[in-house]
Write an enzyme that holds these catalytic residues in place. Structure first.
Site, short mmCIF file in Angstrom:
data_model
loop_
_atom_site.label_atom_id
_atom_site.label_comp_id
_atom_site.label_asym_id
_atom_site.label_seq_id
_atom_site.Cartn_x
_atom_site.Cartn_y
_atom_site.Cartn_z
N SER A 1 -11.31 1.36 1.49
CA SER A 1 -12.14 0.25 1.40
C SER A 1 -10.86 -0.92 2.48
CB SER A 1 -12.41 -0.06 0.63
OG SER A 1 -12.40 -1.52 0.47
N TYR B 1 -9.77 -2.43 -8.18
CA TYR B 1 -10.72 -1.55 -7.31
C TYR B 1 -9.47 -1.63 -5.84
CZ TYR B 1 -13.84 -0.14 -3.56
OH TYR B 1 -14.22 -0.02 -2.95
N ALA B 2 -8.90 -2.92 -5.83
CA ALA B 2 -7.88 -3.50 -4.89
C ALA B 2 -7.43 -2.35 -4.72
CB ALA B 2 -7.83 -4.74 -4.24
N ILE C 1 -21.03 -2.58 3.80
CA ILE C 1 -21.82 -1.80 4.13
C ILE C 1 -23.09 -1.10 3.35
CG2 ILE C 1 -22.01 0.48 5.33
CD1 ILE C 1 -20.60 -1.35 6.71
#
Length: 243
Positions: free
Chosen positions: A135, A148-149, A181
């Site tokens: 990501s 998450y990051a 996406i």
């Protein structure tokens, strides 16, 4: 006549997997698919019928996948570590440490373990390719999605180090950093049907649209094929200019 390339694609039913598997097959590769759901024989059989031509791993553990592939085909030419995990929203002072550990396990420890097994096999072959589908979130930062990051950032950080470590064995290591996406995990049909929500997201994207999974699958096929084997150590954003 040259033999088809043997490619291991993980979590094939998620993230970029459903599109990448078809693109790799069109490339003429022999695609060996993993998914946690394949622990159920009925799911394996249904997927085999849905995507003729694929090979399916019976194991789901990252410590065993490469051994199964090498045992069946004698080698592993490319690993595509496609690693989905939910982006859980939480302010840093409210984040659950247990959830953070799960994110790290899924997006860092799992692929790192698998890559280690793949590296050992590829060293013995004196060649191969490793690609992480990750990501762009850690490249720009996303407030309230730090778990998450940060976990994705750990995956991205593998690339420059491992590329240098494995270069002497002709093993390029790269990552595709995909965001915005269309895919079933992050953009389910009900979200895409919400025109207001999509319009709000698109405002963040310089190209003014969401990306198509086929656009990511093209990069996956390029790196898995070895046609750009002199490229290594790069985390390549595919996010419409957002990163």
């Amino acid at each position: 006549m040259s033999q088809p390339q043997i490619v291991l694609l993980t979590h094939v039913k998620h993230f970029i997997g459903p599109t990448a598997v078809h693109r790799l097959l069109r490339e003429g590769m022999r695609v060996v698919c993993h998914d946690m759901a394949f622990a159920d024989p009925a799911v394996r059989e249904a997927f085999q019928a849905e995507v003729p031509g694929v090979e399916i791993c019976t194991t789901t553990a990252p410590t065993e996948l490469v051994a199964e592939v090498a045992g069946r085909f004698g080698r592993l030419d490319a690993l595509v570590s496609n690693d989905p995990y939910p982006a859980v929203r939480a302010a840093v002072d409210e984040a659950d440490p247990a959830e953070f550990r799960r994110a790290i396990e899924a997006m860092m420890v799992w692929p790192y373990t698998l890559i280690g097994r793949a590296a050992a096999q590829m060293k013995a072959q004196n060649g191969g390719r490793i690609l992480i589908v990750s990501s762009a979130a850690p490249l720009t930062g996303i407030p309230n999605y730090s778990m998450y990051a940060i976990a994705r950032g750990g995956a991205n950080a593998m690339v420059p180090t491992l590329s240098k470590e494995l270069a002497r064995w002709n093993i390029p290591v790269n990552a595709i950093a995909a965001n915005y996406i269309k895919n079933p995990d992050y953009f389910p049909p009900e979200l895409l049907a919400n025109k207001e929500a999509v319009a709000k997201m698109v405002k963040n994207i310089p190209l003014g649209r969401l990306g198509e999974p086929e656009e990511v699958a093209e990069l996956v096929a390029l790196f898995a094929s070895g046609r750009c084997g002199f490229v290594t150590g790069h985390v390549i954003p595919i996010a419409g200019g957002w990163a």
